[in-house]
Design a protein around this motif. Structure first.
Motif, PDB file in Angstrom:
ATOM      1  N   LEU A   7       2.291  -8.968  12.983  1.00 35.17           N
ATOM      2  CA  LEU A   7       2.226  -7.424  12.850  1.00 35.17           C
ATOM      3  C   LEU A   7       2.059  -7.096  11.356  1.00 35.17           C
ATOM      4  O   LEU A   7       2.917  -7.431  10.497  1.00 35.17           O
ATOM      5  CB  LEU A   7       3.623  -6.792  13.199  1.00 35.17           C
ATOM      6  CG  LEU A   7       4.082  -7.341  14.642  1.00 35.17           C
ATOM      7  CD1 LEU A   7       5.311  -6.892  15.210  1.00 35.17           C
ATOM      8  CD2 LEU A   7       2.965  -6.620  15.500  1.00 35.17           C
ATOM      9  N   GLY A   8       1.396  -6.161  10.981  1.00 33.15           N
ATOM     10  CA  GLY A   8       0.792  -5.735   9.770  1.00 33.15           C
ATOM     11  C   GLY A   8       1.856  -5.544   8.484  1.00 33.15           C
ATOM     12  O   GLY A   8       1.457  -5.841   7.444  1.00 33.15           O
ATOM     13  N   GLY A   9       2.870  -4.964   8.788  1.00 24.82           N
ATOM     14  CA  GLY A   9       3.827  -4.288   7.879  1.00 24.82           C
ATOM     15  C   GLY A   9       4.797  -5.658   7.096  1.00 24.82           C
ATOM     16  O   GLY A   9       5.267  -5.354   6.331  1.00 24.82           O
ATOM     17  N   ASN A  10       4.630  -6.486   7.844  1.00 29.58           N
ATOM     18  CA  ASN A  10       5.397  -7.720   7.410  1.00 29.58           C
ATOM     19  C   ASN A  10       4.694  -9.031   7.931  1.00 29.58           C
ATOM     20  O   ASN A  10       4.809  -9.754   8.905  1.00 29.58           O
ATOM     21  CB  ASN A  10       6.664  -8.044   8.401  1.00 29.58           C
ATOM     22  CG  ASN A  10       7.706  -8.914   7.878  1.00 29.58           C
ATOM     23  OD1 ASN A  10       7.276  -9.852   6.811  1.00 29.58           O
ATOM     24  ND2 ASN A  10       8.627  -9.145   8.639  1.00 29.58           N
TER      25      ASN A  10
ATOM     26  N   PHE B 280       1.754  -8.970   2.949  1.00 24.75           N
ATOM     27  CA  PHE B 280       1.823  -7.441   3.004  1.00 24.75           C
ATOM     28  C   PHE B 280       2.967  -7.087   3.426  1.00 24.75           C
ATOM     29  O   PHE B 280       3.778  -7.485   4.256  1.00 24.75           O
ATOM     30  CB  PHE B 280       0.683  -6.920   4.112  1.00 24.75           C
ATOM     31  CG  PHE B 280      -0.661  -7.582   3.936  1.00 24.75           C
ATOM     32  CD1 PHE B 280      -1.409  -6.636   2.988  1.00 24.75           C
ATOM     33  CD2 PHE B 280      -1.119  -8.463   4.353  1.00 24.75           C
ATOM     34  CE1 PHE B 280      -2.785  -7.080   2.767  1.00 24.75           C
ATOM     35  CE2 PHE B 280      -2.504  -8.883   4.135  1.00 24.75           C
ATOM     36  CZ  PHE B 280      -3.300  -8.063   3.372  1.00 24.75           C
ATOM     37  N   LEU B 281       3.586  -6.042   2.796  1.00 25.12           N
ATOM     38  CA  LEU B 281       4.846  -5.540   2.752  1.00 25.12           C
ATOM     39  C   LEU B 281       4.752  -4.032   2.702  1.00 25.12           C
ATOM     40  O   LEU B 281       4.111  -3.286   1.999  1.00 25.12           O
ATOM     41  CB  LEU B 281       5.809  -5.741   1.607  1.00 25.12           C
ATOM     42  CG  LEU B 281       7.399  -5.254   1.482  1.00 25.12           C
ATOM     43  CD1 LEU B 281       8.214  -5.732   2.589  1.00 25.12           C
ATOM     44  CD2 LEU B 281       7.926  -5.457   0.494  1.00 25.12           C
ATOM     45  N   ASP B 282       5.396  -3.182   3.903  1.00 23.29           N
ATOM     46  CA  ASP B 282       5.296  -1.776   3.927  1.00 23.29           C
ATOM     47  C   ASP B 282       6.018  -1.241   2.754  1.00 23.29           C
ATOM     48  O   ASP B 282       6.866  -1.623   2.039  1.00 23.29           O
ATOM     49  CB  ASP B 282       5.975  -1.509   5.239  1.00 23.29           C
ATOM     50  CG  ASP B 282       5.183  -1.301   6.388  1.00 23.29           C
ATOM     51  OD1 ASP B 282       3.927  -1.414   6.187  1.00 23.29           O
ATOM     52  OD2 ASP B 282       5.708  -1.087   7.592  1.00 23.29           O
ATOM     53  N   ASP B 283       5.579  -0.133   2.271  1.00 23.52           N
ATOM     54  CA  ASP B 283       6.073   0.418   1.081  1.00 23.52           C
ATOM     55  C   ASP B 283       7.514   1.383   1.260  1.00 23.52           C
ATOM     56  O   ASP B 283       8.316   1.557   0.283  1.00 23.52           O
ATOM     57  CB  ASP B 283       5.387   1.681   0.595  1.00 23.52           C
ATOM     58  CG  ASP B 283       5.183   2.915   1.655  1.00 23.52           C
ATOM     59  OD1 ASP B 283       5.549   2.758   2.748  1.00 23.52           O
ATOM     60  OD2 ASP B 283       4.418   4.057   1.473  1.00 23.52           O
ATOM     61  N   ASP B 284       8.134   1.301   2.595  1.00 22.68           N
ATOM     62  CA  ASP B 284       9.289   1.756   2.855  1.00 22.68           C
ATOM     63  C   ASP B 284      10.115   0.683   3.548  1.00 22.68           C
ATOM     64  O   ASP B 284      11.105   0.757   4.241  1.00 22.68           O
ATOM     65  CB  ASP B 284       9.260   2.857   3.805  1.00 22.68           C
ATOM     66  CG  ASP B 284       8.354   2.807   5.187  1.00 22.68           C
ATOM     67  OD1 ASP B 284       7.881   1.585   5.089  1.00 22.68           O
ATOM     68  OD2 ASP B 284       8.437   3.632   5.980  1.00 22.68           O
ATOM     69  N   ALA B 285       9.823  -0.625   2.964  1.00 20.10           N
ATOM     70  CA  ALA B 285      10.814  -1.596   3.484  1.00 20.10           C
ATOM     71  C   ALA B 285      11.078  -2.543   2.331  1.00 20.10           C
ATOM     72  O   ALA B 285      10.615  -2.571   1.214  1.00 20.10           O
ATOM     73  CB  ALA B 285       9.774  -2.563   4.563  1.00 20.10           C
ATOM     74  N   VAL B 286      12.287  -3.287   2.673  1.00 21.29           N
ATOM     75  CA  VAL B 286      12.543  -4.279   1.475  1.00 21.29           C
ATOM     76  C   VAL B 286      12.665  -5.484   2.214  1.00 21.29           C
ATOM     77  O   VAL B 286      13.014  -5.643   3.119  1.00 21.29           O
ATOM     78  CB  VAL B 286      13.948  -3.906   0.857  1.00 21.29           C
ATOM     79  CG1 VAL B 286      14.027  -2.553   0.042  1.00 21.29           C
ATOM     80  CG2 VAL B 286      15.026  -3.614   1.863  1.00 21.29           C
ATOM     81  N   ALA B 287      12.427  -6.649   1.553  1.00 23.24           N
ATOM     82  CA  ALA B 287      12.398  -8.024   2.046  1.00 23.24           C
ATOM     83  C   ALA B 287      13.391  -8.741   1.495  1.00 23.24           C
ATOM     84  O   ALA B 287      14.326  -8.665   0.539  1.00 23.24           O
ATOM     85  CB  ALA B 287      11.152  -8.735   1.369  1.00 23.24           C
TER      86      ALA B 287
ATOM     87  N   CYS C 111       0.740  -1.110   0.230  1.00 20.58           N
ATOM     88  CA  CYS C 111      -0.004   0.063   0.207  1.00 20.58           C
ATOM     89  C   CYS C 111       1.049   1.349  -0.023  1.00 20.58           C
ATOM     90  O   CYS C 111       1.832   1.515   0.867  1.00 20.58           O
ATOM     91  CB  CYS C 111      -0.913   0.045   0.998  1.00 20.58           C
ATOM     92  SG  CYS C 111      -1.992  -1.370   1.229  1.00 20.58           S
ATOM     93  N   VAL C 112       0.571   2.218  -0.774  1.00 17.98           N
ATOM     94  CA  VAL C 112       1.343   3.270  -1.115  1.00 17.98           C
ATOM     95  C   VAL C 112       0.523   4.710  -1.115  1.00 17.98           C
ATOM     96  O   VAL C 112      -0.639   4.412  -1.415  1.00 17.98           O
ATOM     97  CB  VAL C 112       2.212   3.360  -2.290  1.00 17.98           C
ATOM     98  CG1 VAL C 112       3.294   2.128  -2.260  1.00 17.98           C
ATOM     99  CG2 VAL C 112       1.338   3.325  -3.484  1.00 17.98           C
ATOM    100  N   TYR C 113       1.079   5.656  -0.824  1.00 20.02           N
ATOM    101  CA  TYR C 113       0.206   6.876  -0.627  1.00 20.02           C
ATOM    102  C   TYR C 113       0.946   8.254  -0.936  1.00 20.02           C
ATOM    103  O   TYR C 113       0.350   9.252  -1.237  1.00 20.02           O
ATOM    104  CB  TYR C 113      -0.155   7.014   0.820  1.00 20.02           C
ATOM    105  CG  TYR C 113       0.786   7.429   1.765  1.00 20.02           C
ATOM    106  CD1 TYR C 113       0.743   8.814   2.415  1.00 20.02           C
ATOM    107  CD2 TYR C 113       1.485   6.464   2.491  1.00 20.02           C
ATOM    108  CE1 TYR C 113       1.841   9.114   3.209  1.00 20.02           C
ATOM    109  CE2 TYR C 113       2.436   6.946   3.420  1.00 20.02           C
ATOM    110  CZ  TYR C 113       2.375   8.113   3.993  1.00 20.02           C
ATOM    111  OH  TYR C 113       3.429   8.445   4.519  1.00 20.02           O
TER     112      TYR C 113
END
Length: 348
Positions: A161-164, A91-98, A11-13
């Protein structure tokens, strides 16, 4: 056994995170277990939607779509869920890298059919290059990262935790989507707990459900410079208290605060003791960390008390969407993510 198909939702904004968004997508495309698709859900930003659509128009397995619900992270996630084709939705945060094996570790957790969700470990990337000396690891959740006190390995938990995180598609069929009115809206206070509320709702709908965290499923999350300061720490802790009050009002304090009791009675006192010990040994930041833990607890408690009063007076509600599967409806039907809704919060 073959691995399940996994859809990844990012998700991005804001265009301010353009390079971060590209890095997040690249990290998904580099996975050792390829994702079935990557869904970029744009939160009510026409300029960013157009720019990303042009960026990925010729890229296989990357789709760009608009948030079909109200502004905010929860509705964006629900939009992605509704159009995803995968058996598993990550789900992956838009300011994170896996890391490269992120999805592989997620997939391995679903070998047991009772497992409905698998989360991972989120590591901070500090803008200044190092953790602020005063910032306690026990409060890394303030910046969206895995905090000291969570058990290591692959363990069963109350909530991911939602971002990962990842969920079986059938989890949303059973429990509905993420609740709006609890979590992040880019223009408001940094609230949270939407994944906590969903996970509790899921285990009530499916009492046999198992939720896991596997700390081998690692992402690296960027922490911008303003979030390294105590002012943000205090604001985020207060917002967490407000959010926890709404969750507890909805699902009951016993379940809503189950994990928090152990955290506040065991993990945090141990953190204060370590900080004071470090201060006595003249180690940098020891007194600051001890003080920050105490301040964080008191601030979150203040938010919880105020949030509880508001909830009792009917001033705080949230909405849960029933996810209608729109993945077969074509580009013109992605608004199916909005679904039908029912109200929760004060009075439930």
């Amino acid at each position: 056994m073959s691995s399940p198909d996994i859809s990844v939702v990012i998700c991005v904004y804001t265009e301010d995170r353009w390079e971060d968004i590209l890095a997040a997508v690249s990290s998904v495309r580099a996975q050792s277990l390829p994702a079935l698709e990557t869904l970029l859900v744009v939160d009510h930003n026409a300029t960013l939607l157009d720019r990303l659509s042009r960026e990925y128009k010729e890229t296989d397995a990357v789709r760009v779509l608009a948030n079909a619900g109200p502004r905010g992270l929860s509705a964006g996630r629900n939009t992605g869920i509704a159009v995803a084709h995968g058996e598993i939705i990550a789900f992956l945060d838009d300011d994170a890298v896996a890391e490269r094996d992120w999805l592989r570790h997620f997939a391995s957790g679903y070998a047991d059919p009772r497992v409905m969700a698998v989360g991972g470990r989120t590591m901070p990337i500090w803008a200044s290059g190092r953790r602020p000396a005063w910032f306690p690891e026990e409060f890394d959740w303030v910046v969206g990262c895995t905090y000291k006190g969570l058990p290591p390995g692959r363990v069963q938990v109350r909530n991911v935790l939602g971002g990962n995180a990842s969920f079986r598609r059938t989890a949303f069929d059973a429990a509905g989507g993420f609740a709006t009115g609890i979590g992040r809206d880019g223009d408001k206070r940094p609230l949270g707990c939407e994944e906590t509320e969903l996970c509790i709702r899921l285990t009530r709908a499916r009492p046999d459900a198992i939720l896991l965290i596997d700390d081998r499923a690692v992402i690296h999350h960027r922490v911008p410079e303003p979030r390294e300061h105590f002012a943000y720490f205090r604001t985020r802790a207060y917002a967490e208290g407000l959010s926890k009050a709404l969750v507890a009002r909805s699902v009951g304090a016993d379940k809503g605060l189950e994990s928090e009791r152990r955290y506040t009675t065991r993990v945090l006192p141990a953190g204060v003791a370590r900080g004071l010990r470090d201060a006595l040994l003249a180690r940098p930041g020891g007194a600051g960390r001890a003080g920050a833990i105490v301040a964080g607890v008191l601030t979150a408690a203040g938010g919880y008390v105020l949030g509880s009063v508001r909830a009792r007076r009917g001033g705080a509600t949230f909405t849960v969407a029933e996810i209608e599967n729109g993945n077969a409806s074509g580009p013109g039907r992605e608004g199916a993510a909005a679904g039908r809704v029912h109200e929760g919060g004060a009075g439930r």
